[in-house]
Design a protein around this motif. Structure first.
Motif, short mmCIF file in Angstrom:
data_model
loop_
_atom_site.label_atom_id
_atom_site.label_comp_id
_atom_site.label_asym_id
_atom_site.label_seq_id
_atom_site.Cartn_x
_atom_site.Cartn_y
_atom_site.Cartn_z
N GLY A 1 0.78 -1.23 0.00
CA GLY A 1 0.00 0.00 0.00
C GLY A 1 0.81 1.28 0.00
N THR A 2 2.15 1.18 -0.11
CA THR A 2 2.97 2.38 -0.14
C THR A 2 2.63 3.22 -1.37
N VAL A 3 2.38 4.51 -1.16
CA VAL A 3 2.08 5.43 -2.26
C VAL A 3 3.40 5.86 -2.90
N LYS B 1 1.56 10.65 -6.60
CA LYS B 1 0.19 11.17 -6.60
C LYS B 1 0.02 12.10 -7.79
N LYS C 1 -3.67 7.88 -7.13
CA LYS C 1 -2.45 7.40 -6.48
C LYS C 1 -1.90 6.19 -7.22
N VAL D 1 0.37 3.11 -6.45
CA VAL D 1 0.75 2.43 -5.21
C VAL D 1 1.42 1.08 -5.48
N SER E 1 1.29 -2.60 -4.64
CA SER E 1 0.24 -3.50 -4.16
C SER E 1 0.50 -4.92 -4.64
#
Length: 173
Positions: A109-111, A114, A128, A130, A132
């Motif tokens: 889940g690290t962005v 953006k 975003k 991300v 995943s």
């Protein structure tokens, strides 16, 4: 296909608050275009908030081309009605893919990046990119243009078929 960089899996997740084009509802479907490629979702009967969750795959050879989304209402005895359109560019997504080796081992889940909604894009809210499940994905809501209301939710995922987009190679965007 000449100069194939890879494949883009575009998940058409859902439509939100789509316009009424029949008496009380609509029978929406989505057409995705990039250059000469044209893909279509299934028709969702009598639904202004359809959940397609349908994967469409585009071959990417020219990453500069915009991806166009067009929503239509299926009419059985006349021409299908337009329910809006939107477009987006994949440049930021491809940049993240190009340097993805730097992201290995990041928490789920690290962005990574953006993209702000602006007048220069059809985003209805911040998008975003991300990390995943060991992959880079981009989630976006597109506000439909040329219509009174409606949004479409999409998710992008890259399918690397040849290793062409790695940080060791220069790719012109």
């Amino acid at each position: 296909m000449e100069n194939l960089l890879g494949l883009l899996r575009l998940r058409v997740v859902r439509g939100v608050n789509l316009a009424i084009r029949d008496s009380k509802s609509s029978d929406p479907y989505v057409i995705v275009r990039m250059g000469q490629q044209k893909l279509k979702t299934r028709v969702m009967k009598k639904n202004l908030n359809p959940e397609w969750n349908e994967d469409l795959t585009l071959s990417i050879s020219d990453p500069i081309l915009p991806i166009k989304i067009m929503v239509y209402d299926r009419d059985w005895f006349s021409r299908d009605d337009k329910m809006g359109d939107a477009f987006f560019h994949i440049d930021p997504f491809l940049e993240a893919i190009r340097i993805q080796d730097q992201f290995r081992g990041l928490p789920e889940g690290t962005v990574i990046m953006k993209i702000q909604a602006s007048r220069q894009n059809c985003l209805s809210e911040e998008s975003k990119i991300v990390w995943s499940k060991g992959k880079i994905v981009q989630n976006m809501f597109l506000r439909l243009q040329n219509v009174e209301c409606g949004e479409v939710e999409l998710q992008l995922e890259w399918i690397d078929v040849s290793g062409l987009l790695s940080e060791h190679e220069d790719v012109a965007y």
